[in-house]
Design an enzyme around this catalytic site. Sequence first.
Site, PDB file in Angstrom:
ATOM      1  CB  THR A  96     -29.510 -60.710  -6.926  1.00 35.37           C
ATOM      2  OG1 THR A  96     -29.524 -62.120  -6.666  1.00 35.37           O
ATOM      3  CG2 THR A  96     -28.897 -59.967  -5.752  1.00 35.37           C
ATOM      4  CD  GLU A 208     -37.414 -64.550 -14.872  1.00 38.42           C
ATOM      5  OE1 GLU A 208     -36.375 -64.497 -14.209  1.00 38.42           O
ATOM      6  OE2 GLU A 208     -38.543 -64.387 -14.376  1.00 38.42           O
ATOM      7  CG  ASP A 219     -39.808 -68.566 -15.165  1.00 38.77           C
ATOM      8  OD1 ASP A 219     -39.142 -68.001 -14.286  1.00 38.77           O
ATOM      9  OD2 ASP A 219     -41.047 -68.701 -15.104  1.00 38.77           O
ATOM     10  CE  LYS A 223     -41.926 -69.141 -12.129  1.00 35.41           C
ATOM     11  NZ  LYS A 223     -42.626 -68.310 -13.125  1.00 35.41           N
ATOM     12  N   GLY A 320     -45.208 -60.330 -12.182  1.00 35.78           N
ATOM     13  CA  GLY A 320     -45.403 -58.892 -12.022  1.00 35.78           C
ATOM     14  C   GLY A 320     -44.762 -58.428 -10.727  1.00 35.78           C
TER      15      GLY A 320
END
Length: 340
Positions: A96, A208, A219, A223, A320
């Site tokens: 999701t 995103e 983002d 990470k 990607g």
Amino acid sequence: MRLCLIGYGRVGYGFVRVLHRHGGWLAQRFGFAPRIVAVHDLRRGTVLAPAGLDLARLAAAWEENRDLGELGERGPGLDAFAVIRESEADVVVELTPTDLRTGEPAAGHIRFALASGKHVVTTNKGPVALFGKELLALAREHGVQFRFEGTVMAGTPLFSLVDFGLAAPIRRVRGILNGTTNFLLTAMEAGRTYAEALAEAQRRGYAEADPTADVEGHDALAKIVILANLVLEGDLRPSEVPCRGITGLDPAEVRRAPREGFRWKLVAEARRSADGVVAQVGPERLPLSDPLAQVGGALNALTLELDPLGAVTLVGPGAGPEVTGHAVLADLLAIHRGLR
Ligand code: HSE
């Protein structure tokens, strides 16, 4: 292996395409032939198909924006939890949209699936950055696996390298962890406008859903927190980590830097320190001799530092749909092969 896909957006579609292309090889090489027995997507509908869905038809439904209910026996009206419960899947693939602030709705789906004794594979960064250790503990408690190779560096294998290829503690990780901003910086350096390059990053499925998360560094922050907590054994919350994105950079300066022997990159770093594990994200003007300065476009790179290897650098695609779908497939294959 029966799979239930929760969320069927670009990454889900990328995963189905990669599985379709390489399914024959996976079956022959590893005896691995997963079946997708349920798909649930808030926009595209729901399908349950215990015998397994035809992958070409599933991909075509995505391309033609058709309701998934047309593909199988039943499904309409079921929410994600009911689909997880009723699908009888062995593995829930949670794809999701990412929410980096709350981790929802993915975190709820993942907890529910693990507590029901199902393995979970996800590329969703929110729940792993916010609750990674808790979810791994829950998986252990229920004797199942929780895998998230695609959350960092997309399809470039990082966690499997760390888990199976290294035998000493990592001191520091440092790298380029966001494909969109690296693509933007490379394009801007070549003289393209920010707006034009961002539109292309969105078209290619790098960005995103809300690209603010990319360009403001959130983002990359998620990470580096995942790496800080789950690889360097830290205990960071995203809100504690200093973070700047690329929106404050002057495009003229980005274009000029290479003529002066430098290149701007969005760099994320985490390291062990006397105060525990610390991390940061921000733009840096790197000398062209720095290996990270040579990593262009949507590529990502990460240097791992540990004794006695010194530095090990991984470079590969970082964003990607298909490359991220590949990470899902690699995690599923690891579960099939019994790798923990
Ligand atoms: N938006 C992310 C990126 C996708 O650009 O790196 C991969 O996590």
